[in-house]
Design a protein around this motif. Sequence first.
Motif, PDB file in Angstrom:
ATOM      1  N   THR A 363       0.816  -1.215   0.000  1.00 56.27           N
ATOM      2  CA  THR A 363       0.000   0.000   0.000  1.00 56.27           C
ATOM      3  C   THR A 363       0.853   1.270   0.000  1.00 56.27           C
ATOM      4  OG1 THR A 363      -0.155  -0.112   2.423  1.00 56.27           O
ATOM      5  CG2 THR A 363      -1.941  -1.119   1.160  1.00 56.27           C
ATOM      6  N   ALA A 364       2.134   1.133   0.350  1.00 57.83           N
ATOM      7  CA  ALA A 364       3.007   2.313   0.391  1.00 57.83           C
ATOM      8  C   ALA A 364       3.557   2.671  -0.978  1.00 57.83           C
ATOM      9  CB  ALA A 364       4.162   2.076   1.363  1.00 57.83           C
ATOM     10  N   ILE A 365       3.370   1.787  -1.983  1.00 56.02           N
ATOM     11  CA  ILE A 365       3.905   2.051  -3.325  1.00 56.02           C
ATOM     12  C   ILE A 365       2.902   2.922  -4.074  1.00 56.02           C
ATOM     13  CG2 ILE A 365       4.696   1.032  -5.482  1.00 56.02           C
ATOM     14  CD1 ILE A 365       5.286  -1.541  -3.937  1.00 56.02           C
ATOM     15  N   PRO A 366       3.241   4.151  -4.411  1.00 53.09           N
ATOM     16  CA  PRO A 366       2.281   5.040  -5.092  1.00 53.09           C
ATOM     17  C   PRO A 366       1.950   4.546  -6.490  1.00 53.09           C
ATOM     18  CG  PRO A 366       4.459   6.050  -5.002  1.00 53.09           C
ATOM     19  CD  PRO A 366       4.545   4.804  -4.180  1.00 53.09           C
ATOM     20  N   GLY A 367       0.649   4.557  -6.813  1.00 53.20           N
ATOM     21  CA  GLY A 367       0.196   4.163  -8.139  1.00 53.20           C
ATOM     22  C   GLY A 367       0.202   2.676  -8.394  1.00 53.20           C
ATOM     23  N   PHE A 368       0.539   1.869  -7.383  1.00 53.08           N
ATOM     24  CA  PHE A 368       0.576   0.415  -7.558  1.00 53.08           C
ATOM     25  C   PHE A 368      -0.851  -0.122  -7.620  1.00 53.08           C
ATOM     26  CE2 PHE A 368       1.579  -3.973  -5.934  1.00 53.08           C
ATOM     27  CZ  PHE A 368       2.395  -4.325  -6.989  1.00 53.08           C
ATOM     28  N   PRO A 369      -1.136  -1.104  -8.532  1.00 58.97           N
ATOM     29  CA  PRO A 369      -2.512  -1.613  -8.655  1.00 58.97           C
ATOM     30  C   PRO A 369      -3.069  -2.219  -7.376  1.00 58.97           C
ATOM     31  CG  PRO A 369      -1.163  -2.310 -10.518  1.00 58.97           C
ATOM     32  CD  PRO A 369      -0.238  -1.675  -9.537  1.00 58.97           C
ATOM     33  N   LEU A 370      -2.184  -2.660  -6.452  1.00 64.07           N
ATOM     34  CA  LEU A 370      -2.642  -3.278  -5.213  1.00 64.07           C
ATOM     35  C   LEU A 370      -2.566  -2.307  -4.043  1.00 64.07           C
ATOM     36  CD1 LEU A 370      -0.946  -6.786  -5.568  1.00 64.07           C
ATOM     37  CD2 LEU A 370      -3.210  -6.077  -6.320  1.00 64.07           C
ATOM     38  N   ALA A 371      -2.638  -1.009  -4.335  1.00 61.04           N
ATOM     39  CA  ALA A 371      -2.524  -0.006  -3.277  1.00 61.04           C
ATOM     40  C   ALA A 371      -3.665  -0.095  -2.273  1.00 61.04           C
ATOM     41  CB  ALA A 371      -2.470   1.389  -3.884  1.00 61.04           C
ATOM     42  N   LYS A 372      -4.786  -0.713  -2.671  1.00 63.30           N
ATOM     43  CA  LYS A 372      -5.931  -0.849  -1.768  1.00 63.30           C
ATOM     44  C   LYS A 372      -5.974  -2.211  -1.082  1.00 63.30           C
ATOM     45  CE  LYS A 372      -8.866   2.428  -4.234  1.00 63.30           C
ATOM     46  NZ  LYS A 372     -10.183   2.666  -4.869  1.00 63.30           N
ATOM     47  N   ALA A 373      -4.841  -2.922  -1.100  1.00 66.22           N
ATOM     48  CA  ALA A 373      -4.793  -4.241  -0.466  1.00 66.22           C
ATOM     49  C   ALA A 373      -5.039  -4.123   1.033  1.00 66.22           C
ATOM     50  CB  ALA A 373      -3.431  -4.891  -0.729  1.00 66.22           C
ATOM     51  N   SER A 374      -5.797  -5.050   1.568  1.00 65.29           N
ATOM     52  CA  SER A 374      -6.077  -5.087   3.007  1.00 65.29           C
ATOM     53  C   SER A 374      -6.383  -6.522   3.397  1.00 65.29           C
ATOM     54  CB  SER A 374      -7.262  -4.175   3.361  1.00 65.29           C
ATOM     55  OG  SER A 374      -8.438  -4.619   2.707  1.00 65.29           O
ATOM     56  N   ILE A 375      -6.126  -6.833   4.648  1.00 68.52           N
ATOM     57  CA  ILE A 375      -6.381  -8.188   5.151  1.00 68.52           C
ATOM     58  C   ILE A 375      -7.761  -8.222   5.776  1.00 68.52           C
ATOM     59  CG2 ILE A 375      -5.619 -10.006   6.723  1.00 68.52           C
ATOM     60  CD1 ILE A 375      -2.795  -8.919   6.479  1.00 68.52           C
TER      61      ILE A 375
END
Length: 414
Positions: A363-375
């Motif tokens: 989530t800390a990577i800007p613009g990454f497709p998995l920026a909304k990843a959550s457990i």
Amino acid sequence: MILVRMLLQTAVLALQQLWANKVRAMLTTLGIVIGVSSVVGTVAATEGLRESILAEFNTVGANRVWVFPWRPRGMESRYPPSAIRMNLREADGMLRACPSLARLTPIKQFTAPVSFGDRTIQAVTIAGVRPAWHEIEGRSVIQGREFGPIDEQERRFVCLVNDKAIEELNLDTSPTGRFLLVDGKRFLIVGVVETKSVSPMFGGQEARTEVFIPFATADMLKPEPIFGLYVAAQTRSPELFEDAQAEITFYMRTIRKLRSDEPNTFRVEVIEQYVAQFKRLSGLIAIGAAGIVGISLIVGGIGIMNIMLVSVSERTREIGLRKAVGARPSVILMQFLVEAVVLCLFGAIIGLAVGYLMVLSLTAIPGFPLAKASIPTWAALMSMGFAAFTGIIFGMFPALKAARLNPIDALRHE
């Protein structure tokens, strides 16, 4: 209460054993740590991808419906353009016949050259829309005003442009009140609408100049485009997409007098239908991926069983002594079983921590497709539960072996 106290005492004893053999315990639980962190990481990544794709759906609109002219495949000669073309009578009657729809607008699109001063852009998309288009498309006006009923009724030569047109046509930063030449006709700019970015997965392209004019004006300028017009509508709520589909299909087949053996000469597209399908599919993918990665927990369980067998062998004399002073086999079994479960839960806690660190990194990577990843909570609970179950299953054999030891043979063990 006696059982609870016994379980607590056994758990404390198990923790003491783990502390006494810290390095061995860490190496033993490594398989569980990897398994749990892999499960929660995979589920979190899947959830992040799911949220990212659902956000792309939202850029199009969850409760939007489109009705297009449609030619059945392989029937070009039977259904020429004139047979499938939608007309204004069909569009105007649709809202009355379909109670699930809140609003709609017919849309007529064509391409034409647009000029301002000495700047000309060829083949600009011109769309004729009604005032309801603003709410349906979610395109707010950032300068000037929206289209009103009077623009439609009087077929005024007014237009809206998007903010990209300001750049490409070299317009003033506040272009309202200026005139454009659209296909050689003079149009007054009354407002600027925001450029709406649509994901490439929905056919979106790089933003370009757009010009919008009242539908009645477009219908007067281009009365007979090849495929006529299409309809953009909005349901009263996203859950009504199936009702809207059924109502529109019934209405269009009725007004076109299609027989039961004839195919539809129109197509109804509903975004919420694809959203619902994607949610079901993504849920199955998440569970399937977690199950596949969860195999590593079984490998970790085998390691737990091996180390517990070693522990039973090392503590044979202790087991014999406890039995000699009256400890029942069930107590011995519980002691080793609880120790195996505690060992697995200890590894699961570390695995969850590693999984959370992995998610924070994504989530800390800007613009990454998995920026909304959550457990999800269910994934964390499932991992802990499966780890405890692994401890019970793979700890049972060593615990049974310890419980069945003959106290005399155990005391003689060197």
